[in-house]
Design a protein around this motif. Structure first.
Motif, PDB file in Angstrom:
ATOM      1  N   ASP A   5       0.821  -1.209   0.000  1.00 19.79           N
ATOM      2  CA  ASP A   5       0.000   0.000   0.000  1.00 19.79           C
ATOM      3  C   ASP A   5       0.856   1.260   0.000  1.00 19.79           C
ATOM      4  OD1 ASP A   5      -2.120  -1.642   0.112  1.00 19.79           O
ATOM      5  OD2 ASP A   5      -2.570  -1.315   2.231  1.00 19.79           O
ATOM      6  N   ASP A   6       2.075   1.062   0.379  1.00 24.65           N
ATOM      7  CA  ASP A   6       2.989   2.173   0.549  1.00 24.65           C
ATOM      8  C   ASP A   6       3.676   2.560  -0.771  1.00 24.65           C
ATOM      9  OD1 ASP A   6       6.271   1.658   1.504  1.00 24.65           O
ATOM     10  OD2 ASP A   6       5.283   3.546   1.980  1.00 24.65           O
ATOM     11  N   LYS A   7       3.466   1.739  -1.821  1.00 22.68           N
ATOM     12  CA  LYS A   7       4.180   1.953  -3.101  1.00 22.68           C
ATOM     13  C   LYS A   7       3.373   2.868  -4.012  1.00 22.68           C
ATOM     14  CE  LYS A   7       6.946  -1.852  -2.184  1.00 22.68           C
ATOM     15  NZ  LYS A   7       8.334  -2.159  -2.304  1.00 22.68           N
ATOM     16  N   VAL A   8       3.266   4.099  -3.576  1.00 26.55           N
ATOM     17  CA  VAL A   8       2.414   5.067  -4.271  1.00 26.55           C
ATOM     18  C   VAL A   8       3.264   5.985  -5.148  1.00 26.55           C
ATOM     19  CG1 VAL A   8       0.942   7.101  -3.886  1.00 26.55           C
ATOM     20  CG2 VAL A   8       0.629   5.049  -2.480  1.00 26.55           C
ATOM     21  N   ALA A   9       2.767   6.216  -6.373  1.00 28.95           N
ATOM     22  CA  ALA A   9       3.364   7.239  -7.242  1.00 28.95           C
ATOM     23  C   ALA A   9       2.312   8.305  -7.495  1.00 28.95           C
ATOM     24  CB  ALA A   9       3.816   6.629  -8.562  1.00 28.95           C
ATOM     25  N   LEU A  10       2.621   9.531  -7.151  1.00 24.75           N
ATOM     26  CA  LEU A  10       1.711  10.661  -7.363  1.00 24.75           C
ATOM     27  C   LEU A  10       1.983  11.249  -8.747  1.00 24.75           C
ATOM     28  CD1 LEU A  10       2.343  12.340  -3.896  1.00 24.75           C
ATOM     29  CD2 LEU A  10       0.380  10.920  -4.528  1.00 24.75           C
TER      30      LEU A  10
END
Ligand SMILES: [Mg+2]
Length: 203
Positions: A5-10
């Motif tokens: 869940d922490d592997k976010v790309a904005l």
């Protein structure tokens, strides 16, 4: 927070994955009187972006933007979508991060529809302050947005989509800002791979 869940790309829209300037230039050219100079690229550098726009040009631009369908039908920016392709390949969770709603009525609804049509696997966040959003990576063309974000995310990676107004980042002088111009894809992939695999917070 679970590891995946922490592997976010904005991801920013205009100037990054949406080609606003190409369409705006074409539409302004249609409204130009023959005695006026040809429409050039609106912004060639940061000074021009930050300078006050001539009132008649601002009025024309707002008129063009207010036409129903303007935002929804803007083309994809090819450079930005090369970055999207690599983010997807690695397994990043895509979050569109956009400032809104703006002054143009309906703009936000159409921007949302654009995302649904062109980036159906992304979540969409509207914010007044991009610096507060969490991500391992931020894809953005505009230094006044990505620099404050980096202040809050000391381990964050910015991918700056090459535009005339961010050439100063081409030299690699800022270690966490990588300017992607289409010729340096191997380094883009290496940077994204490192961001994806770095330990989560607290590890
Ligand atoms: Mg932008």
């Amino acid at each position: 927070m679970a590891d995946e869940d922490d592997k976010v790309a904005l991801v920013d829209l205009d100037g990054s994955i949406v080609d606003y300037d190409k369409v705006m230039k074409q539409e302004l050219e249609k409204l130009r009187h023959p005695d006026e100079p040809p429409v050039v690229d609106r912004y060639m550098n940061r000074e021009q972006v930050e300078a006050k726009e001539a009132p008649h040009l601002e009025a024309r631009r707002k008129l063009i933007q207010a036409k129903p369908g303007f935002w929804r039908t803007l083309p994809k920016h090819p450079l930005g979508f090369e970055i999207i392709e690599d983010l997807r390949h690695l397994g990043f969770l895509l979050h569109v991060l956009t400032k809104g709603p703006g002054a143009t009525a309906g703009a936000w609804t159409e921007k949302y529809e654009w995302c649904r049509d062109n980036l159906p696997d992304a979540e969409v966040t509207v914010t007044q302050n991009k610096a507060l959003s969490y991500g391992r990576v931020l894809v953005d063309d505009w230094p006044p947005y990505f620099l404050p974000w980096l202040k809050h995310r000391p381990r964050g990676q910015v991918v700056c989509v090459a535009q005339p107004w961010n050439v100063e980042y081409a030299t690699g002088s800022h270690s966490q800002v990588f300017r992607y111009d289409g010729t340096n894809r191997t380094e883009l992939r290496m940077r994204l791979h490192q961001a994806f695999n770095r330990p989560a917070r607290g590890e």
